[in-house]
Structures are given as C-alpha cells and as structure tokens.
Motif scaffolding. Structure first.
Motif, PDB file in Angstrom:
ATOM      1  N   ARG A 144       3.214  25.444 -30.525  1.00 51.61           N
ATOM      2  CA  ARG A 144       2.877  24.611 -29.365  1.00 51.61           C
ATOM      3  C   ARG A 144       3.873  24.795 -28.217  1.00 51.61           C
ATOM      4  N   LEU A 145       5.057  25.273 -28.552  1.00 50.11           N
ATOM      5  CA  LEU A 145       6.040  25.578 -27.508  1.00 50.11           C
ATOM      6  C   LEU A 145       5.640  26.877 -26.815  1.00 50.11           C
ATOM      7  N   GLY A 146       5.129  27.803 -27.622  1.00 52.09           N
ATOM      8  CA  GLY A 146       4.550  29.011 -27.058  1.00 52.09           C
ATOM      9  C   GLY A 146       5.526  30.097 -26.655  1.00 52.09           C
ATOM     10  N   GLY A 147       6.736  30.097 -27.185  1.00 52.02           N
ATOM     11  CA  GLY A 147       7.692  31.169 -26.864  1.00 52.02           C
ATOM     12  C   GLY A 147       7.445  32.410 -27.709  1.00 52.02           C
ATOM     13  N   SER A 148       8.286  33.422 -27.500  1.00 48.78           N
ATOM     14  CA  SER A 148       8.133  34.673 -28.254  1.00 48.78           C
ATOM     15  C   SER A 148       8.912  34.617 -29.565  1.00 48.78           C
ATOM     16  N   GLU A 149       9.739  33.589 -29.731  1.00 48.45           N
ATOM     17  CA  GLU A 149      10.583  33.462 -30.915  1.00 48.45           C
ATOM     18  C   GLU A 149      10.386  32.085 -31.531  1.00 48.45           C
ATOM     19  N   THR A 186       6.668  20.607 -27.137  1.00 46.99           N
ATOM     20  CA  THR A 186       6.089  21.397 -26.044  1.00 46.99           C
ATOM     21  C   THR A 186       7.185  21.822 -25.051  1.00 46.99           C
ATOM     22  N   ALA A 187       6.802  22.683 -24.120  1.00 49.03           N
ATOM     23  CA  ALA A 187       7.742  23.097 -23.064  1.00 49.03           C
ATOM     24  C   ALA A 187       8.173  21.883 -22.239  1.00 49.03           C
ATOM     25  N   HIS A 188       7.271  20.954 -22.050  1.00 49.86           N
ATOM     26  CA  HIS A 188       7.619  19.716 -21.340  1.00 49.86           C
ATOM     27  C   HIS A 188       8.747  18.975 -22.080  1.00 49.86           C
ATOM     28  N   ASP A 189       8.612  18.877 -23.399  1.00 48.43           N
ATOM     29  CA  ASP A 189       9.653  18.198 -24.189  1.00 48.43           C
ATOM     30  C   ASP A 189      11.001  18.898 -24.035  1.00 48.43           C
ATOM     31  N   ALA A 190      10.971  20.229 -24.003  1.00 49.85           N
ATOM     32  CA  ALA A 190      12.218  20.993 -23.865  1.00 49.85           C
ATOM     33  C   ALA A 190      12.881  20.660 -22.524  1.00 49.85           C
ATOM     34  N   ALA A 191      12.073  20.532 -21.482  1.00 51.87           N
ATOM     35  CA  ALA A 191      12.623  20.188 -20.165  1.00 51.87           C
ATOM     36  C   ALA A 191      13.220  18.776 -20.196  1.00 51.87           C
ATOM     37  N   VAL A 192      12.552  17.857 -20.850  1.00 47.38           N
ATOM     38  CA  VAL A 192      13.067  16.483 -20.970  1.00 47.38           C
ATOM     39  C   VAL A 192      14.395  16.488 -21.736  1.00 47.38           C
ATOM     40  N   ALA A 193      14.437  17.256 -22.829  1.00 45.96           N
ATOM     41  CA  ALA A 193      15.657  17.320 -23.649  1.00 45.96           C
ATOM     42  C   ALA A 193      16.820  17.887 -22.834  1.00 45.96           C
TER      43      ALA A 193
END
Ligand code: CTP
Ligand code: MG
Length: 224
Positions: free
Chosen positions: A15-20, A209-216
């Motif tokens: 759900r984060l969608g990165g390559s790793e 999600t990427a949104h959560d990563a930005a919040v963190a």
C-alpha cells in the motif's frame, strides 16, 4: 516482567507502493526499521529482540541495526503477518513475556514497551488502545445499515504483550485450527484469556500509505 520483543518487519509494503519493502523506507534520514529498533533498545525492560525480515533482505536488515545492541536474532518472515510472528516466536529465546510490535509503527515511544511489560506483572495479555475519533457505521454495498455505538470500541496498537506461555499456546492453537487473526491479541482471545487495555499513544501511528509516511516525518520534525 522482562520481555523479548518480536519486531515484525517482513511485510512488502504494497500500500506504500515503493520499490523496496517498507522496513527500508527513509523517514527523516533513518530507515523505518532503525527507528523502531532504537525505541526498543531504549526500553529498560526489554532484554532481547527478534526481527522478522523480508525473505532475501535478512543481511540488509542486520546491517541497519546499531552495533551495540541487546541480543538480537534475525529470522526470515512469512507470507502473512501471523506467519512472521510465528517464525519470530520459534527463534525467540525463552523469556517471561513476548511483546509483538509492527516495525511500521516506527514512532512507538520506548516508554510504551516498558508500560506494557509493567502491566504484564498483573495480567496475562495487554494491548495499547485509543478511543475512536470517527463515527463508525455498518454498511452494505452503497448504503448505511446502522450506526455502531462507539463508546465501547477502541483502536488497538502494538506493542501487544503476552505472558510467554500464553502466547506460545495461542500460536499453537491458531496453527492447529487454521485460525487467521489480524492482530496477536485475537489469537489469545480465542483461548478465553482476558486481554487488558492500556493507553496507546497518538504518535504511535502505523505507517501504511505514503500519506502516513509524510505525517510521520512531520511528527519526527516536530520532536518526539
Ligand atoms: N508484516 C510481516 N510479515 C508479513 C506482513 C506484514 O512481518 N508477511 C509486518 C510488516 O512489516 C509491518 C507489520 O507487519 O511492520 C504491519 O503490517 P502492514 O502495515 O500491513 O505492512 P505490510 O504488510 O508491509 O504492508 P501492506 O499490507 O501494504 O503490504
Ligand atoms: Mg500487510
């Protein structure tokens, strides 16, 4: 009680969608796995750590952990979170208690690990939880069926803590019955063991999600 942390970091992070895998996601210059690990190292009552790593990434996980450490074991995770927890438990040293923690909760405060272990002096199972802020509704297709009374509902976090014998029995029973739970307490609840609630922490969000990563990253920037 003193305890062994099972740190689950074997997910792919779809759900984060990165390559790793998500464990390697950079948060303010430090990978997710190391944020989680350092909080655990600072917890006074944690005596050892088992990390479940994504298959093929075991050595890389190891290279990201600080050299001066508590005893650490790295195992290959499973296809599901529950399988990763079972693999970590299989490799875990014997202890009084196990704390199961999602590496994706990279901002978990050290004090929460100690608080859960202290609570285990008096009970067999503990989960950190927060009240719900949203109104919760049951739905069918595109419409509301009813509004749930949220006063008795909570959202649970990790670390979830269990007396060692209880957690081992819970995994054995789940494996025997083919039961799949979405958290560790669900395996223990099936045994009829009472699971106590302690206050969660609002910084202890799960990065999904990427949104959560930005919040963190915002929370890290604001100082922990
Ligand atoms: N986890 C694990 N083994 C799995 C699946 C998940 O150890 N087979 C871990 C993840 O690494 C994470 C935690 O369980 O720290 C919570 O899972 P989740 O947030 O769902 O992470 P992922 O499964 O990696 O993400 P996604 O579901 O989006 O793929
Ligand atoms: Mg997942």
């Amino acid at each position: 009680l003193k305890g062994v942390v099972l740190l689950l970091a074997a997910g792919e992070g779809a759900r984060l969608g990165g390559s790793e895998p998500k464990a390697f996601l950079d948060l303010a210059g430090t990978p997710v796995i190391r944020h989680a690990y350092e909080a655990i190292l600072s917890a006074e009552l944690v005596e050892a750590i088992v990390v479940a790593a994504p298959a093929g990434y075991e050595r890389r996980i190891e290279s990201l952990l600080p050299p001066d450490s508590k005893p650490v074991t790295i195992v290959t995770g499973g296809v599901t979170r529950q399988a990763s927890a079972a693999a970590a438990l299989d490799a875990a040293p014997t202890g009084d208690a196990y704390l199961v923690h999602d590496a994706a909760r990279a901002l978990a405060p050290s004090a929460l690990f100690d608080a859960v272990l202290r609570e285990l002096d008096e009970c067999e199972a503990v989960v950190p939880a927060l009240p719900l802020v949203d109104t919760i509704k049951e739905t069918a297709e595109d419409h509301v069926v009813r509004t749930i009374d949220r006063s008795a509902l909570v959202a649970v976090q990790t670390p979830q803590g269990f007396r060692a014998d209880v957690y081992r029995r819970a995994h054995a029973a789940a494996a025997k019955d083919g039961f799949a739970g979405t958290d560790d307490a669900a395996l223990v609840e099936r045994l009829g063991v009472r699971v106590r609630i302690v206050p969660g922490d609002d910084r202890n969000m799960k990065i999904t999600t990427a949104h959560d990563a930005a919040v963190a990253e915002g929370l890290l920037g604001a100082g922990r």
